[in-house]
Design a protein around this motif. Structure first.
Motif, PDB file in Angstrom:
ATOM      1  N   THR A   1       0.811  -1.214   0.000  1.00  0.00           N
ATOM      2  CA  THR A   1       0.000   0.000   0.000  1.00  0.00           C
ATOM      3  C   THR A   1       0.843   1.263   0.000  1.00  0.00           C
ATOM      4  N   ARG A   2       2.020   1.227   0.610  1.00  0.00           N
ATOM      5  CA  ARG A   2       2.931   2.377   0.553  1.00  0.00           C
ATOM      6  C   ARG A   2       4.299   1.979   1.082  1.00  0.00           C
ATOM      7  N   VAL A   3       5.307   2.723   0.646  1.00  0.00           N
ATOM      8  CA  VAL A   3       6.646   2.609   1.205  1.00  0.00           C
ATOM      9  C   VAL A   3       6.690   3.444   2.475  1.00  0.00           C
ATOM     10  N   LEU A   4       7.280   2.910   3.520  1.00  0.00           N
ATOM     11  CA  LEU A   4       7.425   3.633   4.778  1.00  0.00           C
ATOM     12  C   LEU A   4       8.716   4.445   4.752  1.00  0.00           C
ATOM     13  N   PHE A   5       8.629   5.708   5.127  1.00  0.00           N
ATOM     14  CA  PHE A   5       9.787   6.598   5.120  1.00  0.00           C
ATOM     15  C   PHE A   5      10.056   7.152   6.511  1.00  0.00           C
ATOM     16  N   GLU A   6      11.318   7.382   6.793  1.00  0.00           N
ATOM     17  CA  GLU A   6      11.745   8.242   7.887  1.00  0.00           C
ATOM     18  C   GLU A   6      12.528   9.368   7.237  1.00  0.00           C
ATOM     19  N   GLY A   7      11.912  10.541   7.165  1.00  0.00           N
ATOM     20  CA  GLY A   7      12.459  11.600   6.331  1.00  0.00           C
ATOM     21  C   GLY A   7      12.357  11.177   4.883  1.00  0.00           C
ATOM     22  N   ASN A   8      13.487  11.176   4.185  1.00  0.00           N
ATOM     23  CA  ASN A   8      13.522  10.728   2.788  1.00  0.00           C
ATOM     24  C   ASN A   8      14.110   9.331   2.649  1.00  0.00           C
ATOM     25  N   THR A   9      14.268   8.633   3.760  1.00  0.00           N
ATOM     26  CA  THR A   9      14.861   7.301   3.751  1.00  0.00           C
ATOM     27  C   THR A   9      13.793   6.225   3.849  1.00  0.00           C
ATOM     28  N   ALA A  10      13.775   5.309   2.873  1.00  0.00           N
ATOM     29  CA  ALA A  10      12.822   4.194   2.901  1.00  0.00           C
ATOM     30  C   ALA A  10      13.249   3.201   3.970  1.00  0.00           C
ATOM     31  N   VAL A  11      12.316   2.840   4.850  1.00  0.00           N
ATOM     32  CA  VAL A  11      12.637   1.943   5.959  1.00  0.00           C
ATOM     33  C   VAL A  11      11.765   0.690   5.979  1.00  0.00           C
ATOM     34  N   GLY A  12      10.786   0.611   5.089  1.00  0.00           N
ATOM     35  CA  GLY A  12       9.932  -0.567   5.086  1.00  0.00           C
ATOM     36  C   GLY A  12       8.761  -0.405   4.149  1.00  0.00           C
ATOM     37  N   VAL A  13       7.831  -1.342   4.257  1.00  0.00           N
ATOM     38  CA  VAL A  13       6.652  -1.362   3.388  1.00  0.00           C
ATOM     39  C   VAL A  13       5.425  -1.685   4.225  1.00  0.00           C
ATOM     40  N   GLU A  14       4.365  -0.961   3.958  1.00  0.00           N
ATOM     41  CA  GLU A  14       3.054  -1.277   4.534  1.00  0.00           C
ATOM     42  C   GLU A  14       2.270  -2.084   3.499  1.00  0.00           C
ATOM     43  N   PHE A  15       1.564  -3.101   3.947  1.00  0.00           N
ATOM     44  CA  PHE A  15       0.812  -3.920   2.994  1.00  0.00           C
ATOM     45  C   PHE A  15      -0.469  -4.441   3.623  1.00  0.00           C
ATOM     46  N   LEU A  16      -1.402  -4.796   2.755  1.00  0.00           N
ATOM     47  CA  LEU A  16      -2.648  -5.425   3.171  1.00  0.00           C
ATOM     48  C   LEU A  16      -2.517  -6.925   3.020  1.00  0.00           C
ATOM     49  N   ASP A  17      -2.793  -7.631   4.078  1.00  0.00           N
ATOM     50  CA  ASP A  17      -2.712  -9.083   4.099  1.00  0.00           C
ATOM     51  C   ASP A  17      -4.097  -9.646   3.795  1.00  0.00           C
TER      52      ASP A  17
END
Length: 653
Positions: free
Chosen positions: A307-323
């Motif tokens: 559903t979206r890439v997780l960011f801290e500032g401009n740094t990608a740190v993970g992914v949100e998804f629907l299971d």
């Protein structure tokens, strides 16, 4: 840049084999382990267990994400692949090469996008394939292996210039064609050319994960009509007497030979991605084989819609998804009133890599706040990085079918019942009788590579003949295999298209929604020269000339498409504009330097303006390469593996 530049033999062959790559990658992975948090060693257990953190999270298991995931796991890193589809290999018969149309319409595997060829609805409705209220069917697949589980298996190397132009535009010499060829050698397990003992002028690969074979030309002897069509086609190149050599396998018609990448024309027997048993083989098998060897490092989570890439500032740190299953609206089993899925997150210790393809990767970037700021704000999404090129530059090839009705059923297919009980062709295939029969091939009996006009740098027409009625994709198109055994089609494919005006834009901020996809064909596009249209017109004329000549015409009852009433250039052009289709969408996150305001990724696949985020799929090409997209995507997946592992260890591999 010299497209024929050739390095010395040592540089050309160094590192090209799968064995060499794996040895290097394992050494790199082991070296990297001491510098990491120890996560790779900590991830253990079966491949059915999932964790909160991995070294790499890859969205998509197809031609871009699949080989990359396998390489990273083999290098010793922990990898999670998020696949929105199910792990459903479906009926085993979908591994039969000739049955790829059935696979593409299998509801358990498919995602059915409906796209626009034109913004002008009146123009769009002139297409016989148009579905009212929806658009034109654009089949995609959602399962382990992505679209490689249903594609037509055609395996054709691109032109050298396709890579040399990237090297020139980015200033990155690693994209030069002589170097890129080694990635093809690394993936290929060529089974139709003898392994060389000393030098390897063809630059085929023989140890990779992708088996390549060619259909048995001896089957031509079973069908007098197809034999005549092939003879008439060869005559266009002054090869009238070559049919006997083809049948004996003694005529070198190898479109994947290194010399051909420099722009040779000619007739070719098209290679396909099938093993020695004439079964589909590709990314799915490679991924699952790798997972079986490295179950603690490679995890594949199916029914996981990013559903979206997780960011801290401009740094990608993970992914949100629907299971959950069938959560995307392109899924035939999507239920508007059904489960909305369970929202979950996974963290990436090193990088997030998007490999969702030309439609879904730009969609996911935008949903994550990376894209044209004005478009994101229109949908209530806070921009993280304003990248106006995300979703722009969408390209495809143009194809049309020249379909003839023959005077009688084709002898090769007349007894085939396409899976009904007692199907003699299926029995022949399963039990290996008489060269396994027509189901052992993927369709093309001969392919013609030509320039639409003599001054072109590379050939731009790929015209292939299939014993079927095929004129594009629409719901139920695969039934033509069953319904028409007296049809032969020449499919005209225009490569190296000029039009770059296609767009992928958000329909909404709902990640379950499909994006709005408009290719802006012909007059709506930016090919101001009109060369794309003229090239397809030329391809139609070439196809017609073969079928109307003295060798073949006596076996043709009538031309179904374009039809006898379509004769002038204007009429053929209207037919092409109305009936063209494509199925190689690409270039919607184009590669280029940061100085290019429309570039999305750099030459190492890194998304501009972000950290630890890459895109590795067909969307990153600046211009659509070659004739068929899958081989170039496999190659860049392998290249990205080198780039990512080099970053992980801060040294070149």
């Amino acid at each position: 840049m010299d497209s024929k530049k050739t390095p010395d033999k040592k540089n050309c062959e160094e590192g090209v084999t799968r064995r060499t790559f794996t040895k290097r990658a394992l050494q790199v992975g082991l070296a990297a382990g001491a510098a990491t948090t120890g996560l790779s060693a900590a991830v253990s257990g079966s491949a059915n267990e999932f964790h909160d953190v991995y070294d790499y999270v890859i969205v998509g298991s197809g031609a871009g994400g699949g080989p990359l995931a396998a390489n990273l796991a083999r290098a010793g890193f922990s990898v999670l692949v998020l696949e929105a589809g199910a792990n459903d290999s479906s009926d085993d018969t979908h591994n039969i090469p000739a049955w790829h149309p059935f696979a593409s319409e299998d509801r358990k595997l498919s995602w059915d996008f409906f796209v626009k060829h034109y913004a002008d609805l009146n123009q769009q409705k002139l297409d016989s394939k148009y579905v009212a209220g929806k658009g034109i069917l654009y089949p995609r697949a959602a399962t382990i292996g992505g679209c490689t589980t249903h594609h037509a298996l055609i395996t054709v190397y691109p032109h050298n210039n396709d890579f040399d132009r990237i090297a020139e535009s980015t200033g990155d010499s690693s994209w030069e064609s002589w170097n890129m060829r080694r990635y093809f050698q690394r993936i290929e397990r060529c089974e139709y050319v003898s392994r060389p003992i000393f030098s390897n002028p063809s630059r085929h690969g023989f140890d990779g994960w992708l088996p390549t074979n060619r259909g048995n030309p001896a089957l031509l002897l079973e069908d007098p009509t197809i034999l005549k069509i092939v003879k008439a086609s060869l005559a266009k190149y002054g090869l009238e007497g070559a049919i006997e050599q083809i049948i004996k396998g003694k005529l070198n018609l190898d479109i994947n030979h290194w010399d051909v990448a420099s722009g040779q024309e000619g007739p070719f027997i098209t290679p396909m991605a099938a093993d020695s048993r004439s079964r589909r083989s590709g990314v799915r098998e490679h991924l699952l084989d790798t997972q079986a060897i490295y179950p603690s490092l490679l995890h594949i989570r199916t029914n996981a819609l990013a559903t979206r890439v997780l960011f801290e500032g401009n740094t990608a740190v993970g992914v949100e998804f629907l299971d959950g299953a069938s959560l995307y609206k392109a899924d035939p089993y999507y239920d508007e009133g059904g489960s909305a899925g369970t929202l979950r997150q996974v963290r990436a210790n090193r990088e997030v890599i998007l490999s969702g393809g030309a439609f879904n990767s730009p969609q996911l970037l935008k949903l994550s706040g990376v894209g044209p700021a004005h478009e994101l704000r229109d949908h209530g999404i806070d921009p993280i990085v304003d990248l106006p090129g995300v979703g722009e530059n969408l390209q495809d090839r143009y194809e049309v079918g020249v379909v003839s009705e023959m005077t009688e059923d084709l002898a090769l297919l007349k007894d085939c019942t396409w899976g009904e009980e007692g199907d003699p062709c299926l029995n022949r295939y399963r039990y290996g009788w008489l060269n396994k029969g027509p189901y052992s091939g993927n369709g093309p009996v001969l392919s013609l590579v030509k320039r639409s006009k003599p001054d072109l740098e590379d050939p731009d027409l790929f015209i292939f003949g299939v014993p079927s009625d095929f004129h594009g994709y629409f719901p139920g198109y695969s039934e033509a295999l069953r319904n028409y055994k007296d049809r032969f089609s020449w499919i005209v494919l225009k490569g190296h298209t000029n039009n770059t005006a296609g767009r992928v834009t958000l329909r909404s901020s709902d990640p379950r929604d499909t994006p709005d996809i408009n290719f802006h064909y012909f007059g709506e596009g930016n090919d101001t020269s009109g060369d794309d249209l003229q090239a397809v017109i030329e391809g139609v004329k070439i196809s017609r000339d073969i079928m109307s000549g003295p060798v073949v015409s006596e076996r043709v009852s009538r031309e179904v498409l374009p039809g006898a009433g379509v004769q002038s250039n204007q009429q053929i052009g209207d037919f092409v504009k109305n009936q063209s289709w494509g199925h190689h969408a690409s270039c919607s996150n184009k590669m280029g330097p940061a100085s290019d305001p429309m570039a999305v990724v750099d030459s190492k696949f890194r998304v501009h303006g972000t950290n630890n985020l890459r895109v590795v799929d067909a969307s990153v090409f600046p211009r659509i390469p070659g004739f068929f997209i899958v081989v170039p995507v496999y190659m860049i997946s392998e290249k990205a593996s080198d780039d990512i592992i080099a970053t992980a260890t801060s040294q070149s591999v």
